[in-house]
Scaffold this active site. Sequence first.
Site, PDB file in Angstrom:
ATOM      1  N   LYS A 202       0.861  -1.183   0.000  1.00 20.55           N
ATOM      2  CA  LYS A 202       0.000   0.000   0.000  1.00 20.55           C
ATOM      3  C   LYS A 202       0.896   1.231   0.000  1.00 20.55           C
ATOM      4  O   LYS A 202       1.643   1.469   0.948  1.00 20.55           O
ATOM      5  CB  LYS A 202      -0.921  -0.006   1.218  1.00 20.55           C
ATOM      6  CG  LYS A 202      -1.893   1.171   1.248  1.00 20.55           C
ATOM      7  CD  LYS A 202      -2.830   1.056   2.443  1.00 20.55           C
ATOM      8  CE  LYS A 202      -3.811   2.216   2.503  1.00 20.55           C
ATOM      9  NZ  LYS A 202      -4.723   2.123   3.666  1.00 20.55           N
ATOM     10  N   LYS A 254      -2.187  -1.506  -3.706  1.00 23.53           N
ATOM     11  CA  LYS A 254      -3.045  -0.321  -3.692  1.00 23.53           C
ATOM     12  C   LYS A 254      -2.165   0.923  -3.743  1.00 23.53           C
ATOM     13  O   LYS A 254      -1.233   1.018  -2.944  1.00 23.53           O
ATOM     14  CB  LYS A 254      -3.894  -0.321  -2.410  1.00 23.53           C
ATOM     15  CG  LYS A 254      -4.826   0.869  -2.265  1.00 23.53           C
ATOM     16  CD  LYS A 254      -5.602   0.798  -0.951  1.00 23.53           C
ATOM     17  CE  LYS A 254      -6.541   1.996  -0.811  1.00 23.53           C
ATOM     18  NZ  LYS A 254      -7.274   1.974   0.472  1.00 23.53           N
TER      19      LYS A 254
END
Length: 329
Positions: A202, A254
């Site tokens: 992330k 992400k």
Amino acid sequence: MSMSSYPRQRPRRLRSTVAMRRLVAQTSLEPRHLVLPMFVADGIDEPRPITSMPGVVQHTRDSLRRAAAAAVAAGVGGLMLFGVPRDQDKDGVGSAGIDPDGILNVALRDLAKDLGEATVLMADTCLDEFTDHGHCGVLDDRGRVDNDATVARYVELAVAQAESGAHVVGPSGMMDGQVAAIRDGLDAAGYIDVVILAYAAKFASAFYGPFREAVSSSLSGDRRTYQQEPGNAAEALREIELDLDEGADIVMVKPAMGYLDVVAAAADVSPVPVAAYQVSGEYAMIRAAAANNWIDERAAVLESLTGIRRAGADIVLTYWAVDAAGWLT
């Protein structure tokens, strides 16, 4: 017989008709590959539009139930739930996320009752929505995120979500050791079948901007001490491998569109499914261009989702999940 001067290899032959292109397609995109992120807010009487994400709302419990049922009917593969508590219920340690009567856990029970095993019910396992400072963890006396104290809270969050009916918990805070601790906590509580979807890579991205409105975030500052630097692909693979070693059942990258190289690298090394999250800023960017008639929204969305799948994602979280499911069927 003289040889033709024209090429014998004509790749266009395999692009000659719709049926031919469908026959030889190398990447599939189906509704089952898509997960719909959904926001449910406490203390509102009707859905609240998110201005930076046109078409997306903070749901009431009732509107969430209706929208979730519609998504399942459309064939979407799963639902990822985010809770938005009232400001007065936020505190320094995210207690509203663990409270059985907190908005996220109540909403999980609603959907578990309504939908059962007709879909895969996922929950965001993080503190940022529930803290008064907006960070993804517990702060120490110097104002820094305390990794180990935060992980202990994540375990409590995950168990509360499993008790409320989540099939999948999604630790998204990028704390060291979070997956192993959550696995141990779930197993000790008897939830050995609850899946961990690890936000393994992330990045600290500018494309999260609209999401902060979506969850009514109280954040000041940034999250760069725990989210990854956008340029660090090797570090991302290290994080993915650590989460796999700790027992992650699914690993996620992400954002998606700016990190397709990381998605592809994850797919190369991961023995478990790989997910990618088409985040709020990616959604807002395409919606804004389409609203100005600069691009064809449907074509751009399907192309972007196909690109994420082509890179190696087995699962794509996208705010277009229901729309795309309709376009694909």
